[in-house]
Design a protein around this motif. Structure first.
Motif, mmCIF file in Angstrom:
data_model
loop_
_atom_site.group_PDB
_atom_site.id
_atom_site.type_symbol
_atom_site.label_atom_id
_atom_site.label_comp_id
_atom_site.label_asym_id
_atom_site.label_seq_id
_atom_site.Cartn_x
_atom_site.Cartn_y
_atom_site.Cartn_z
ATOM 1 N N PHE A 39 5.336 -13.568 2.766
ATOM 2 C CA PHE A 39 5.223 -13.977 4.034
ATOM 3 C C PHE A 39 5.460 -15.827 4.028
ATOM 4 N N ALA B 30 1.886 -6.983 5.126
ATOM 5 C CA ALA B 30 1.967 -7.719 6.328
ATOM 6 C C ALA B 30 -0.182 -8.204 6.309
ATOM 7 N N GLU C 256 -0.709 -10.542 12.273
ATOM 8 C CA GLU C 256 0.379 -9.935 11.864
ATOM 9 C C GLU C 256 1.447 -10.654 12.376
#
Length: 142
Positions: free
Chosen positions: A87, A44, A61
């Protein structure tokens, strides 16, 4: 034994559902923004850092949604594989190419099949994932 790169990649879509892709200087393949982890860095943290370095977009994050991992061939390096954490995020800022980014584009997913310049992570994992999961809808306002 192949070389393995550990990296983070980001799925960013605009309000039209197009996917943000980048092409790094000296390469021919488009891919999601992201990059290799630095020593001791989490997936992350690498995603956040790379997004700011490559496109001037700042996110925290906590704004990232983990979409899973993918292992497969690297786009621009022979005999190299990637271990990628994926992500999603919906930043409010517009991308501005920086660092090693030569150019970016917004890809209409309907046009992806006709392109030969897309990275394997994108064609083998990201596009099928976006097509299969209804919750991945456009999140950005342009």
């Amino acid at each position: 034994m192949p070389n393995v790169l550990t990296l983070s990649a980001l799925v960013i879509r605009d309000r039209h559902g197009r996917l943000l892709l980048v092409r790094k200087r000296g390469t021919s393949m488009f891919m999601q923004p992201g990059g290799k982890l630095e020593p001791g860095e989490t997936f992350a943290a690498a995603a956040v850092r790379e997004l700011e370095e490559e496109l001037g977009i700042r996110v925290g994050e906590s704004e990232l949604e983990a979409l899973g991992h993918w292992y497969g061939p690297a786009a621009n390096e022979a005999r190299t594989f990637i271990d990628a954490a994926l992500f999603a995020c919906s930043p409010a800022e517009d991308p501005v190419p920086a660092a090693e980014i030569e150019e970016f584009l917004w890809l209409d997913l309907a046009e992806a099949g006709s392109r030969t310049d897309l990275a394997p992570l994108l064609t083998e994992h990201v596009i099928p994932l976006l097509a299969a999961v209804p919750r991945f809808r456009p999140g950005r306002e342009d």
